[in-house]
Enzyme design. Structure first.
Site, PDB file in Angstrom:
ATOM      1  N   GLU A 228      28.826  25.611  84.210  1.00  0.00           N
ATOM      2  CA  GLU A 228      30.239  25.310  84.475  1.00  0.00           C
ATOM      3  C   GLU A 228      31.020  26.114  83.447  1.00  0.00           C
ATOM      4  O   GLU A 228      31.031  25.789  82.258  1.00  0.00           O
ATOM      5  CB  GLU A 228      30.503  23.805  84.347  1.00  0.00           C
ATOM      6  CG  GLU A 228      31.840  23.373  84.933  1.00  0.00           C
ATOM      7  CD  GLU A 228      32.953  23.297  83.912  1.00  0.00           C
ATOM      8  OE1 GLU A 228      33.692  24.302  83.776  1.00  0.00           O
ATOM      9  OE2 GLU A 228      33.078  22.263  83.261  1.00  0.00           O
ATOM     10  N   CYS A 262      39.029  23.612  81.309  1.00  0.00           N
ATOM     11  CA  CYS A 262      38.631  24.633  82.289  1.00  0.00           C
ATOM     12  C   CYS A 262      39.368  24.449  83.601  1.00  0.00           C
ATOM     13  O   CYS A 262      39.666  25.423  84.295  1.00  0.00           O
ATOM     14  CB  CYS A 262      37.126  24.571  82.536  1.00  0.00           C
ATOM     15  SG  CYS A 262      36.126  24.963  81.093  1.00  0.00           S
TER      16      CYS A 262
END
Length: 455
Positions: A228, A262
């Site tokens: 990720e 993010c």
């Protein structure tokens, strides 16, 4: 070598942690392997009891654990408490659902019996970032342990206190003592840890560059990875949107965790017919968000996690301005002591501009004007990333079609900001990574999907 946790608000060293020796790391991994052999033989019912114990500890200690985050990374106190509560919820979710998720799946064939069984694979190495120092870890810990795997945590150097707190909570839950361990090492020792034959897989949340390096090494060893990575999430505001709601939601997403997420909104792509009104509302709401002592609830924003990260962010802002962007709010390093950066808005952002193509990891919004819906979608997809995206429109049917068929990302939201949820798979495409965490798909990433065939 020693790892230091430094308070980004005061600049003072919280604690210094001696780096573990190679011998100690090897010993920890062997002990983890030994207890994994015990763990994989336990029942889901027993694991569920232990996982619920972890959740209870998190709820009980949430204020102390939140204060640890406040001191190590400058996270606002209310956000830190909410993070701990979310960690407890993911533990409860997998405690309640793991057995069902991993039930044998029977497939009708010419055999007397044929089915798919989901078996644990062993030790999974988790390489985790500083920005959500508890949540990022527990969204790995909960499914991994409930699936019968063991875990080794290599956390970010500046959140070592959080890493050791997580280790303590897991150890006191009832799970075999060494089925989860944190190792205090710098990134320079990661390769040797990945190469250890007892490490069967790696999950990493971090930068795209870090993910590429880990994936390359793991791939050469034929070890599975879930990555990720970074993101430059586009938020499209169409001309038929509820502009007031869109502006409020966009500000909330851009400033979550001091902009260090993010999946925070990064690029705001607005149809030209409503651009002036959206920018007016957006600026007004950004101006209202004040920064200050992260322990003080009157402030919406704390510090960034480190001064060097703040300084790098400012360089990106200045580069964008030099390339033609206009700064209509913020864009300076405050005089106040601490790693602060104010809410900042860049307009006139164009293709090739730093704020257009790079991940901006801080409270800086890049506004891009699109002539119409098609151009807005094209701009949103004009990125090397693909973590999340959102769009705003009153036409729900159209919004769903665009989110499903046109936006290229792992998560696409309509009239809401992108967020992770224990019930839904989470992850990206392209340079935002691969694989999924959370939901039923997350727990199946690190199991042996075994075919059993009986004639």
């Amino acid at each position: 070598m020693a790892l230091k946790s430094i308070n980004p608000f005061t600049g003072k060293v919280i604690k210094t942690y001696p780096e573990y020796s190679d011998k100690k790391i090897e010993s920890i991994i062997r002990a983890t392997q030994s207890d994994w052999i015990r763990l994989k033989e336990t029942s889901f019912k027993q694991r569920s009891v232990w996982m619920h114990n972890i959740a209870k500890s998190l709820y009980k200690e949430k204020y102390d654990l939140a204060n640890l985050m406040v001191s190590e990374i400058g996270k606002p106190a209310a956000d830190a408490v909410a993070e701990i509560e979310k960690c407890a919820s993911v533990c409860e979710y997998y405690a309640n659902n793991a057995e069902q998720f991993l039930e044998d799946e029977f497939i009708e064939t010419e055999a007397q019996k044929s089915y798919i069984s989901f078996q644990p694979i062993g030790i999974v190495l988790a390489i985790m970032p500083w920005n959500f120092p508890f949540w990022q870890v527990f969204r790995f810990v909960a499914p991994a342990l409930m699936a019968g795997n063991a875990g080794i945590l290599k956390h970010a150097s500046n959140t070592t206190g959080c890493a050791l707190a997580i280790e303590r909570i897991v150890k006191q839950s009832g799970f075999p003592e060494n089925c989860f361990n944190a190792i205090v090492i710098s990134s320079s020792k990661l390769d040797k840890t990945i190469e250890n034959p007892l490490i069967k897989a790696i999950t990493l949340t971090g930068s795209t560059n870090a993910g590429k390096k880990v994936a390359a090494l793991a791939g050469s060893l034929v070890k599975k990875t879930v990555l990720e990575l970074g993101g430059s999430d586009p938020y499209i505001v169409l001309k038929d949107a509820d502009i007031e709601m869109a502006a409020e939601t966009c500000v909330n997403s851009r400033l979550i965790n001091n902009g260090q997420s993010c999946i925070a909104a990064k690029r705001f792509i607005v149809e030209k017919d409503i651009a002036k009104e959206f920018i007016r509302l957006f600026k007004s709401k950004m101006e209202a968000r004040k920064f200050g002592n992260p322990s003080n609830p009157q402030f919406h924003l704390g510090t960034m996690a480190r001064e060097d990260l703040r300084d790098d962010l400012h360089k990106q802002v200045l580069a964008s301005i030099n390339q033609g962007a206009k700064c209509i709010l913020g864009g300076y390093i405050p005089k106040e002591k601490g790693a602060f950066y104010p809410p900042t808005i860049l307009t006139h952002v164009k293709k090739g501009n730093t704020a257009y193509q790079e991940e901006i990891f801080g409270p800086v919004a890049a506004i891009i004007i699109a002539k119409d819906e098609k151009e807005a979608i094209d701009i949103a997809n004009d990125t090397s990333f693909g973590l999340g995206g959102a769009l705003f429109t009153k036409n729900i049917k159209k919004g769903e079609k665009l989110a499903k068929e046109k936006l290229q990302a792992g998560s696409c939201f309509v009239n809401s900001f992108v967020k992770s949820d224990p019930r839904l798979p989470f992850g990206g495409i392209n340079e935002s990574g691969y694989g999924r965490e959370l939901g039923v798909y997350g727990i199946k990433e690190f199991v042996n999907i075994k075919t059993v065939y009986i004639k």
